[in-house]
Design an enzyme around this catalytic site. Sequence first.
Site, PDB file in Angstrom:
ATOM      1  CG  HIS A 275      -1.875   1.140   1.266  1.00 31.53           C
ATOM      2  ND1 HIS A 275      -2.536   1.523   2.407  1.00 31.53           N
ATOM      3  CD2 HIS A 275      -2.281   2.020   0.304  1.00 31.53           C
ATOM      4  CE1 HIS A 275      -3.313   2.546   2.147  1.00 31.53           C
ATOM      5  NE2 HIS A 275      -3.169   2.879   0.884  1.00 31.53           N
ATOM      6  CG  ASP A 298      -2.435   4.482  14.302  1.00 29.74           C
ATOM      7  OD1 ASP A 298      -1.808   5.132  13.444  1.00 29.74           O
ATOM      8  OD2 ASP A 298      -1.943   3.504  14.898  1.00 29.74           O
ATOM      9  CG  ASP A 376       8.639  -0.086  10.081  1.00 29.69           C
ATOM     10  OD1 ASP A 376       8.796  -1.207   9.551  1.00 29.69           O
ATOM     11  OD2 ASP A 376       7.978   0.061  11.128  1.00 29.69           O
ATOM     12  CB  SER A 407       2.613  -3.940  15.741  1.00 28.73           C
ATOM     13  OG  SER A 407       1.767  -2.966  16.326  1.00 28.73           O
TER      14      SER A 407
END
Length: 533
Positions: A275, A298, A376, A407
Amino acid sequence: MKKGELQKAKVTNLLAHPNTTPKGSLILCGAFLFVAWNALLLLFLWGRPPIGRLGEVGGAEPGGREEWGAGGVGGADLAGEVIRLAEEVESELETQKHLLKQIQSHRSLWERRKGVGKRQMEAAREAGEANRRAEGSPPSAPAPPPNQNQNSVENTDRVISSQTPPPIPDARLDSIGEEDKPATLVTPPQAVIPILVIACDRVTVKRSLDKLIQYRPSAELHPIVVSQDCGHADTAKVIGSYGGQVTHLKQPDVSDIRVRPEHRKFQGYYKIARHYRWALNQVFNVLSYDNVVIVEDDLEVAPDFFEYFRALYPILRSDPTLWCVSAWNDNGRDGLVDAGKAGLLYRTDFFPGLGWMLLRGLWAELEPKWPAAFWDDWMRQPDQRRDRSCIRPEVSRTITFGRKGVSLGQFFDQYLRYIKLNTEFVPFMQLDLSYLVRERYNQRFESEVYGAPLVKVEELQQGGVLKGGGPFRVQYSSRDSFKVLARNLGVMDDLKSGVPRAGYRGVVSFLSRGRRVYLAPPPGWSHYDTSWS
């Protein structure tokens, strides 16, 4: 004077004094038609019998059973109608006069703003060319002309002054000589900095979007692009409710990704990486933006979130040793940061993410080798980082409220829920931030860190042993000693490719019991040891 004669006198006066009216041909034509119309009507009235007598054609006196207007338009009503029409025409002429004056006034204002913006751009280019000639660098391409949008000019025409010593990461570092004063750094006028919101299946994206829209200073300078994966209908409905305030993109491929059997539980990480790649290609290659700030669905932003990135944009563009600007401090828990110094900024070798800016050129470098998953941590590898750093704040400009995700709440309960969000608006655009450029930053940084007295962690934990407010230095010499000291001091103890979170040149800066502390390697540090991961 009769009303009809009064209207005629007013128009004659307007024609006799053309300087009091707009000089457009439309107005003159209207005035001519108005005079001609009144003249014809007056001639018509003068040729009629006196009011109250019909002569030989028969009729009644005014006030009788047959009123003048009963069988047609009478003289009194006709005269009133003429006067009414004359007044309407005069009113329309006055309205057009007022509108033309407003247009002339705004045009002169726009011309003045255009001239100011052009002079500032020319001055900035001349200063930049002078600095580059002094450094022996080739000249840069001319900057684009400023937009004439009035609100945009007010928000972005700011030049960072180089006449005052720059703010520095700590109040004790206040001795800056003339040779240390930076070159002028200019925030490009009308620079558009879009916000890319990465969304999936959280209807609580509304919380993130509400804050972004509330705090953004300009919709034109900060368009919000929401890229949604997952195909979640309820989330799509929430995003769609914002209408034209955001651009809603939908990732077309929401299928599962074929992975190794042992990675099936990591399917979410693969979809996130896919994405991100699609969304960033849309921003840079389809929408053709030159930069972007990425947030996730978020994250909640601080009041000065946009001010922060606008001010640091020219630093990111000018310093090739930087590759991102982040709004996040991994050790930004309340008690570990100095909330009274919300304007403190640092360089860090650790890629923070969680609200970060990158440029088109970096994406062109990363996109061909973008990973299938865990993007990341991939960014934190030496092959990608290439000894480049990011800017991060003392007090975070984002917080995360999403405990549930791929996660599974890792670090959230222990660290992330306690991150302090900045509430004090810092006018970064009015500050000189060039102290963050590597050469100047390193000189002061090493002097400050290794000039601090070396203490043991036990001394920090015993309140009355150390005198003064710091800074103090605690030294580690191995991976294990770093982790033990970090845990004792309450900072995050994990390392990625040997780099500690929020660390710079191996040093982690934070507060402990109100004192500035540097958790640092021995003097002479030269590189990170990737085996420490």
